[in-house]
Scaffold this motif. Structure first.
Motif, PDB file in Angstrom:
ATOM      1  N   ASP A 106       0.842  -1.196   0.000  1.00  0.00           N
ATOM      2  CA  ASP A 106       0.000   0.000   0.000  1.00  0.00           C
ATOM      3  C   ASP A 106       0.878   1.247   0.000  1.00  0.00           C
ATOM      4  OD1 ASP A 106      -1.857   1.999   0.366  1.00  0.00           O
ATOM      5  OD2 ASP A 106      -2.841   1.048   2.087  1.00  0.00           O
ATOM      6  N   ASN A 108      -0.426   4.132  -1.097  1.00  0.00           N
ATOM      7  CA  ASN A 108      -1.388   5.218  -1.208  1.00  0.00           C
ATOM      8  C   ASN A 108      -0.996   6.361  -0.271  1.00  0.00           C
ATOM      9  OD1 ASN A 108      -3.585   6.936  -1.189  1.00  0.00           O
ATOM     10  ND2 ASN A 108      -5.076   5.281  -1.284  1.00  0.00           N
ATOM     11  N   PRO A 109      -0.643   7.527  -0.829  1.00  0.00           N
ATOM     12  CA  PRO A 109      -0.212   8.642   0.021  1.00  0.00           C
ATOM     13  C   PRO A 109      -1.337   9.224   0.868  1.00  0.00           C
ATOM     14  CG  PRO A 109      -0.277   9.314  -2.285  1.00  0.00           C
ATOM     15  CD  PRO A 109      -0.565   7.839  -2.248  1.00  0.00           C
ATOM     16  N   LYS A 110      -2.578   8.946   0.493  1.00  0.00           N
ATOM     17  CA  LYS A 110      -3.714   9.519   1.211  1.00  0.00           C
ATOM     18  C   LYS A 110      -3.733   9.114   2.689  1.00  0.00           C
ATOM     19  CE  LYS A 110      -7.950   8.215   0.279  1.00  0.00           C
ATOM     20  NZ  LYS A 110      -9.216   8.009  -0.428  1.00  0.00           N
ATOM     21  N   ASN A 111      -3.335   7.875   2.984  1.00  0.00           N
ATOM     22  CA  ASN A 111      -3.391   7.446   4.380  1.00  0.00           C
ATOM     23  C   ASN A 111      -2.040   6.943   4.889  1.00  0.00           C
ATOM     24  OD1 ASN A 111      -3.208   4.982   3.129  1.00  0.00           O
ATOM     25  ND2 ASN A 111      -5.271   4.339   3.614  1.00  0.00           N
ATOM     26  N   GLN A 114      -1.196   7.943   8.510  1.00  0.00           N
ATOM     27  CA  GLN A 114      -2.021   7.255   9.506  1.00  0.00           C
ATOM     28  C   GLN A 114      -1.532   5.829   9.755  1.00  0.00           C
ATOM     29  OE1 GLN A 114      -5.353   7.857   7.107  1.00  0.00           O
ATOM     30  NE2 GLN A 114      -5.998   9.766   8.081  1.00  0.00           N
TER      31      GLN A 114
END
Length: 182
Positions: A106, A108-111, A114
């Motif tokens: 994963d 994905n820079p969006k999360n 977190q």
């Protein structure tokens, strides 16, 4: 008869025919052999958290490398850059292992922040940068230690990779500790 042979009960020869049959039957499982004992889903989740942690560390070290100023700080900047490159290598190894376990890394820079155990840092002074990096390295070391403990002997390949990465993180922490003494 030697003492060592008496201590180990004989289990007979390895069943090569069964190994071959399982390899052919489960060929779609890729590198995951039929005798794999790890909880793949849990290990992939832990590895994706480790991947996020390494990627955040790359970005933190790169930011510190590019924003640290002062002639006296050139050796420290070089250390930041070296650590950023090594953290990127760790991320690559982790992503590769996730794929070997039939998972998806994963990115994905969006999360990303977190999922990362370590935090990003935008300190402006060199001592704060070094301190933030030392804290992040200590977090990574403890995270890897707990992952290694949780995996135990169920996935020796992942365990060995994490042990090797943790050793480098310990070197990084030592380097940052030494720089704080300057």
């Amino acid at each position: 008869m030697s003492k060592h042979k008496a201590d180990k009960p004989s289990q007979g020869p390895i069943d090569v025919a069964a190994i071959r049959a399982a390899a052919k039957k489960f060929v779609d499982d890729g590198a995951v052999a039929s005798g794999y004992k790890g909880n793949r889903e849990e290990i992939i989740q832990m590895l994706n958290e480790a991947l996020a942690t390494e990627l955040v560390c790359v970005m933190r070290y790169k930011r510190h490398y590019f924003t640290a100023t002062g002639l006296n700080n050139e050796p420290i900047k070089a250390e930041f850059l070296e650590h950023a490159q090594q953290e990127a290598e760790h991320a690559d190894r982790i992503a590769e292992r996730i794929v070997q376990l039939n998972g998806e890394p994963d990115f994905n820079p969006k999360n990303l922040a977190q999922r990362s155990h370590a935090e990003y840092d935008d300190s402006g002074d060199i001592k704060s940068m070094i301190r933030a990096n030392l804290i992040a390295e200590r977090i990574a070391i403890e995270s890897y230690r707990q992952m290694i403990e949780r995996i135990g002997d169920t996935d020796p390949t992942t365990r060995q990779m994490l042990v090797e990465i943790m050793a480098v993180e310990e070197e990084h922490a030592d380097d940052m500790g030494d720089l704080l003494d300057i």
